[in-house]
Design a protein around this motif. Structure first.
Motif: not given
Length: 372
Positions: A213-215, A276, A281
């Motif tokens: 995930t980019y988070w 990521k 993002r």
């Protein structure tokens, strides 16, 4: 002539097992006079010599220790890699883990009228725990990332990926760290022991998030600010989510700010290796995103204070002071300069300290009001 014939005869015997005396006779230096004599009669000799030279250099070669360019270089060579693994030479991570704990403890003490000694003891306990568990988190992170760290310029010298510490050694060291952390946790009440243990899943899984995930910074925020909840429960034996909830969520927003700044240091390498981050993002819209998370942090901190009945010093220092420091960070950071990103990331030690000092000042102010 007999000398010439004897040496050539010995050379012809090299295809068969030779006694030690003959082998030692053949392994001469390149500048030896006898080498010139034998040159027309054999082509195998240079190869044999090169092999002998290679064997000698291999056995004498020693692995050079990593140079850290700080006080770690003065530690014994067997200890320095383990100290580096915990990032003890970079205390900013410990501070960022500690400050939410201090907020929760101090706000709970304000609400319950806890004594100065009780509060100070609990803060000292959580400070020690933050140092230990931050080190454990780094060990877990480096175990997961050992095949990535060697592809990122800033992390190539980390002990596991560089080979200074084997993964099996790191796992054993992690066991010691977690045992020490458990020793701190068991000093708390049962509710807090269970609450603290439940955060371990976040600590273990965080390093994996950057692959899916980019988070990942969101997961880091959930883990790093758990102390806001734990600090409150350690003082009260329960959770008042009307106060601890906004305080915790505000801390998560704060982590999204400082760790996105941190991630901008590695965004080029991260993009190459497929890691990521929120830095990738958000991209060129990072200033807008971080302004939003900073505003949410300040607003949630104010809400926690309001629900806890905090006074004027809290709003003047913890709210307005924190807002001013965050505004300075976002105005002066250069997201394309790794030095600027690192310096602004480190300055968040002051962000957490400003917020905590407002709680302390408010507690002192309230005590003066009662005494008057």
């Amino acid at each position: 002539m007999s000398r010439h014939f004897t040496v050539v005869s010995l050379l012809r015997q090299t295809t068969r097992p030779c006694p030690t005396r003959v082998n030692s006779f053949l392994t001469f230096r390149p500048d030896s006079p006898i080498r010139h004599l034998l040159k027309p009669h054999t082509r195998a000799l240079p190869i044999f010599y090169r092999q002998q030279q290679h064997w000698s250099s291999t056995t004498q070669e020693e692995k050079k220790p990593i140079v850290y360019h700080n006080w770690l270089d003065h530690l014994p060579t067997k200890i320095a890699p383990y100290a580096a693994l915990t990032r003890i030479d970079k205390p900013i991570g410990t501070w960022l883990l500690f400050w939410p704990c201090a907020w929760g403890i101090s706000m709970a003490s304000y609400a319950t009228g806890g004594s100065v000694m009780e509060t100070a003891t609990m803060i000292g306990l959580f400070g020690t725990g933050s140092l230990i568990m931050r080190g454990a988190g780094c060990t877990i992170n480096d175990l997961w990332d050992r095949d990535i760290d060697n592809k990122v310029e800033r992390t190539k010298i980390r002990p596991i990926t560089s080979g200074a510490i084997r993964p099996t050694q790191a796992i054993g060291f992690l066991g010691l760290q977690l045992t020490a952390g458990l020793g701190i946790l068991t000093q708390l009440n049962l509710y807090s022991i269970l609450l603290g243990a439940s955060s371990l899943s976040l600590v273990v899984t965080y390093p994996l998030m950057k692959r899916v995930t980019y988070w990942p910074q969101l997961v880091l925020g959930l883990a790093f600010n758990w102390g806001a909840l734990l600090g409150w429960s350690a003082m009260t034996g329960s959770l008042d989510l009307s106060v601890a909830g906004p305080l915790y969520l505000g801390g998560v927003c704060w982590t999204l700010v400082y760790d996105t700044i941190y991630a901008h240091q590695d965004k080029i390498d991260d993009a190459k290796v497929g890691v990521k981050s929120t830095a990738l993002r958000f991209g060129h819209k990072t200033p807008e995103w971080l302004a939003g998370f900073s505003s949410a942090f300040v607003a949630l901190t104010a809400m926690a204070g309001y629900m806890n009945g905090q006074g004027l010093p809290f709003y003047a220092i913890s709210v307005l002071g924190t807002a001013a420091h965050l505004a300075w960070q976002l105005k002066t950071v250069n997201y394309n300069d790794s030095v600027s990103c690192w310096n602004k990331f480190k300055s968040n030690t002051w962000t957490g300290g400003i917020l905590w000092s407002g709680i302390v000042a408010d507690t002192a102010y309230a005590s003066m009001q009662v005494a008057a």
